[in-house]
Design a protein around this motif. Structure first.
Motif, short mmCIF file in Angstrom:
data_model
loop_
_atom_site.label_atom_id
_atom_site.label_comp_id
_atom_site.label_asym_id
_atom_site.label_seq_id
_atom_site.Cartn_x
_atom_site.Cartn_y
_atom_site.Cartn_z
N GLY A 87 7.10 -16.37 26.19
CA GLY A 87 6.00 -17.31 26.03
C GLY A 87 5.42 -17.26 24.63
O GLY A 87 5.09 -18.30 24.04
N LEU A 88 5.29 -16.05 24.08
CA LEU A 88 4.74 -15.93 22.73
C LEU A 88 5.73 -16.43 21.68
O LEU A 88 5.31 -16.94 20.63
CB LEU A 88 4.35 -14.48 22.47
N ALA A 89 7.02 -16.29 21.94
CA ALA A 89 8.00 -16.84 21.01
C ALA A 89 7.90 -18.36 20.97
O ALA A 89 8.00 -18.98 19.91
CB ALA A 89 9.41 -16.42 21.43
N ARG A 90 7.67 -18.96 22.13
CA ARG A 90 7.51 -20.42 22.18
C ARG A 90 6.23 -20.84 21.48
O ARG A 90 6.20 -21.83 20.75
CB ARG A 90 7.50 -20.88 23.64
N LEU A 91 5.13 -20.09 21.67
CA LEU A 91 3.87 -20.38 20.98
C LEU A 91 4.06 -20.27 19.48
O LEU A 91 3.56 -21.11 18.71
CB LEU A 91 2.78 -19.42 21.45
N ALA A 92 4.76 -19.22 19.04
CA ALA A 92 5.00 -19.03 17.61
C ALA A 92 5.78 -20.19 17.02
O ALA A 92 5.55 -20.59 15.87
CB ALA A 92 5.73 -17.71 17.38
N GLU A 93 6.71 -20.73 17.81
CA GLU A 93 7.49 -21.89 17.35
C GLU A 93 6.57 -23.09 17.15
O GLU A 93 6.67 -23.82 16.15
CB GLU A 93 8.57 -22.21 18.39
N ILE A 94 5.65 -23.31 18.10
CA ILE A 94 4.71 -24.44 18.01
C ILE A 94 3.79 -24.28 16.81
O ILE A 94 3.51 -25.25 16.09
CB ILE A 94 3.89 -24.54 19.32
N LEU A 95 3.29 -23.07 16.59
CA LEU A 95 2.33 -22.81 15.52
C LEU A 95 3.01 -22.51 14.19
O LEU A 95 2.33 -22.27 13.18
CB LEU A 95 1.43 -21.64 15.90
N ASN A 96 4.36 -22.47 14.20
CA ASN A 96 5.12 -22.19 12.98
C ASN A 96 4.74 -20.83 12.40
O ASN A 96 4.54 -20.67 11.19
CB ASN A 96 4.89 -23.29 11.93
N CYS A 97 4.65 -19.84 13.28
CA CYS A 97 4.33 -18.47 12.87
C CYS A 97 5.61 -17.64 12.88
O CYS A 97 6.02 -17.13 13.93
CB CYS A 97 3.28 -17.86 13.80
N GLU A 98 6.24 -17.50 11.73
CA GLU A 98 7.55 -16.84 11.66
C GLU A 98 7.48 -15.36 12.01
O GLU A 98 8.39 -14.83 12.64
CB GLU A 98 8.14 -17.02 10.27
#
Length: 531
Positions: A138-149
Motif C-alpha cells: 500500500g505504501l509503495a502505491r502511495l509513493a508512486e502517486i506522490l512521486n516519492c522515490e
C-alpha cells in the motif's frame, strides 16, 4: 560569534533567526500585521503573506503573481483538512511539526501540494521506519502517486525481501495484473518459488473471472524449473485451473523439461533452450557445516562465504552437534545425513536427515535414512540422493547403499557396492556413480574404482594401481573427475595426465566455482557449494 576581517570584525548572531521566527509566530497568534486568512472549511487562521511566500514556492506564486488570491483577504485551500493546515502553518512559523501514524499521510499529501520538501521527506522517513510486510504494498502505491522515490524504493525492497509474509497480506490480492507481474518478475524477489506460485494462485482466485486472462503471462514470471519436483508433480501439474488452459499446460511442459535438464550433472555447463536463470538471491556460495574445531569440540556452527562479496557470515546453527556426517545439495537445499550425534555426555550413531533452506536460513528434519551410519559418502543426481557405505551402529563396515527420492520423499535400498570401503572419493557423471579408493576394515588403502550404473542399479569394479586415496573429496570439473588431497596421494582421473594438490589434505570438502576446483580443510568443517 565574531570573525575578523581585513577592515574590522564581522558579528554573527546565531540565535537571531530563531528569535525572529519566534517573534513572527507571536505576531501571528496576536493577529498583529496579519494580512490574509488561510481557510479550510469553516476554520481559518490569520497569517502574513510575506512569511508564507518566503516559505514555499506555492505561496510565492499565489501572492506574488496576478492571481486573485494575491489581493483577497481570505484564501481557501481545497483538499486539506483544518487539522493538517494548522500543522503546516505551525511548521512555517516554528520550523517544527509533530508527525504521527494518524497524521502522516494527510500531512505528506499537503506537503507535496504546498511544496514543503523537507516536511515531505520527513514524512517519507517516518513511513519508511514503519514499513512492514503488511503495509509495504500500500505504501509503495502511495509513493508512486506522490512521486516519492525514496519511500517507493524502500517499500519495494521490503516487499521483495520478505515476500512470503507479503504474500499473506490482503494488499497483495488488490494489486492489478501489471503490478503483480512487476513484483513476481523481479530478480530480487526473495522467497521459495513454491510461495511465489501460491501467491499467484491466491491472486487469481480472488477475482477469477477478471483475472483468468492474465494467468499465462503471470505464470511465466514464476521460475518453475526451480520448484521442488515433488511440489511441481503433486500441486502444480494437477492444478485444475492450469489444466483448463492449453497455454498454461504448454508453460508447464517446458518447465518440466527444463527442470530435469537443470538437475542433470551432465548439463551443468550447457544451458537448454529457453533456460530461466535463478533469481539473484540464489548466488554461488560456500557453506561450512559443523564438524570439529581445533579443540576437537564438535560445533553446530554454519558459516557462509559469498563468492560475490568475499565475506563470511554466520547462519542458523545445526539442530544438533554432529561429526562424520555427510552433506549434499539438492534443489537448492542442503541435506546433512547421518553422522554421530553428540550430546549429554554420550555419542549416538544416527540415521537422521536435516534439511537447510539457504533462502529462509532455517533447518527442518527430513525423512530419516533406512540405516544409521557415519563416515559414509553421499551424492546427489537429478531428484535423488545416494547414501553409500560408512560405519553402522555395531561399528561394522557397511557395503549397503540407499537412495532418497525427493519426489516421493522416501528412502529405498539399492544394490550394495562390490567391496565395502570407508572414505572413498565419490562423484556422479553421465548416469554413473564413481567410488575411487577408500580403505578396508583394517584401514588398508583399497586400489579400486567401483562404478554404479544408476538406471540399471548394477555395479562393476576395476582394480588399478593409479588409485590409492583415503578421505579425499571428488568433484566433476568439465569432462574430468577431480580428486583432491587425502591421506595418500592426490590425482585427477580422466583423459588427461594426473595433477597433484599443492599440499596434503584429508577429510576435505570440495566444490567447483567459476571453473576451478576448490577445497577446504575438512578436519574442521565440510565445505559445500550451493547453487
Amino acid at each position: 560569534m565574531d570573525e575578523e576581517s581585513p577592515d574590522g570584525v564581522v558579528f554573527k548572531d546565531d540565535s537571531f533567526s530563531s528569535d525572529l521566527l519566534r517573534q513572527l509566530n507571536d505576531l501571528r497568534q496576536s493577529k498583529t500585521l496579519t494580512d490574509v486568512n488561510i481557510c479550510s472549511g469553516a476554520w481559518e487562521v490569520p497569517c502574513h503573506r510575506n512569511v508564507l511566500a518566503s516559505s514555499s514556492p506555492y505561496f510565492k506564486a499565489m501572492f506574488c503573481s496576478h492571481f486573485r488570491e494575491s489581493t483577497e483577504a481570505k484564501v481557501w485551500l481545497r483538499g486539506i483538512s483544518a487539522t493538517t493546515l494548522e500543522q503546516v502553518v505551525t511548521y512555517v512559523y516554528t520550523g517544527e511539526v509533530h508527525i504521527t501514524a494518524a497524521n502522516v499521510l494527510p500531512l505528506m499529501e499537503a506537503a507535496a501540494m504546498l511544496q514543503y520538501p523537507r516536511v515531505f521527506e520527513a514524512c517519507s522517513s517516518y513511513l519508511q521506519s514503519q514499513l512492514a510486510p503488511s503495509n509495504c504494498l500500500g505504501l509503495a502505491r502511495l509513493a508512486e502517486i506522490l512521486n516519492c522515490e525514496s519511500l517507493k524504493e524502500k517499500a519495494r525492497e521490503v516487499a521483495l525481501s520478505r515476500f512470503p509474509e507479503v504474500a499473506a497480506s490482503a494488499d497483495l490480492k488488490e494489486l492489478c495484473a501489471a503490478e503483480l507481474r512487476d513484483y513476481l518478475g523481479d530478480d530480487r524477489l526473495c522467497g521459495e518459488e513454491e510461495k511465489v506460485f501460491e501467491a499467484l494462485m491466491a491472486w487469481v482466485r480472488h477475482d477469477l473471472e477478471a483475472r483468468w486472462p492474465h494467468m499465462q503471462e503471470l505464470l511465466r514470471q514464476v521460475r518453475l524449473p526451480y520448484i521442488h519436483p515433488a511440489y511441481f508433480h503433486h500441486f502444480i501439474a494437477n492444478e485444475a485451473l492450469l489444466q483448463a488452459s492449453p497455454a498454461c499446460q504448454a508453460v508447464l511442459e517446458t518447465a518440466r523439461k527444463q527442470m530435469f535438464s537443470l538437475y542433470s550433472p551432465s548439463s551443468r555447463d550447457c544451458q537448454p533452450p529457453g533456460h530461466i536463470p535463478p533469481r539473484s538471491c540464489y548466488q554461488d556460495c560456500l557453506l561450512l557445516l559443523g564438524g570439529q574445531k581445533d579443540s576437537q569440540q564438535t560445533t553446530r556452527d554454519v558459516l557462509l562465504y559469498s563468492v560475490q562479496t568475499g565475506q563470511w557470515q554466520s547462519l542458523a546453527k545445526l539442530p544438533t552437534r554432529l561429526y562424520k556426517a555427510s552433506a549434499v545439495t539438492l534443489h537448492r537445499s542442503v541435506y546433512v545425513l547421518g553422522g554421530v550425534a553428540v550430546g549429554e555426555g554420550k555419542s549416538v550413531i544416527c540415521g537422521s536427515v536435516y534439511i537447510f533452506s539457504l533462502k529462509l536460513n532455517r533447518w527442518r528434519q527430513g525423512e530419516p535414512m533406512l540405516a544409521a551410519r557415519y563416515s559414509h559418502r553421499s551424492a546427489a543426481h537429478r531428484n535423488f540422493i545416494f547414501s553409500i557405505g560408512g560405519t553402522g551402529e555395531g561399528q561394522e563396515l557397511l557395503g549397503s547403499m540407499e537412495r532418497y527420492d525427493s519426489v516421493c520423499d522416501a528412502w529405498e535400498s539399492m544394490a550394495g557396492m562390490p567391496v565395502a570401503v570407508l572414505q572413498p572419493a565419490v562423484a556422479v557423471k553421465d548416469q554413473r556413480l564413481y567410488l575411487f579408493g577408500g580403505e578396508d576394515i583394517m584401514q588398508n588403502p583399497v586400489r579400486l574404482v567401483q562404478v554404479y550404473h544408476i538406471s540399471r542399479n548394477t555395479w562393476f569394479k576395476m582394480e588399478t594401481r593409479m588409485i590409492k586415496n583415503v578421505c579425499a573429496p571428488a568433484v566433476v570439473l568439465g569432462e574430468r573427475i577431480v580428486i583432491v588431497g587425502g591421506q595418500q596421494i592426490c590425482q585427477v582421473c580422466g583423459h588427461e595426465r594426473p595433477a597433484y594438490a599443492p599440499r596434503g589434505r584429508s577429510h576435505g570438502g570440495q566444490a567447483v566455482c567459476d571453473g576451478w576446483a576448490e577445497a577446504d580443510h575438512g578436519l574442521q568443517h565440510r565445505g559445500l557449494r550451493v547453487l
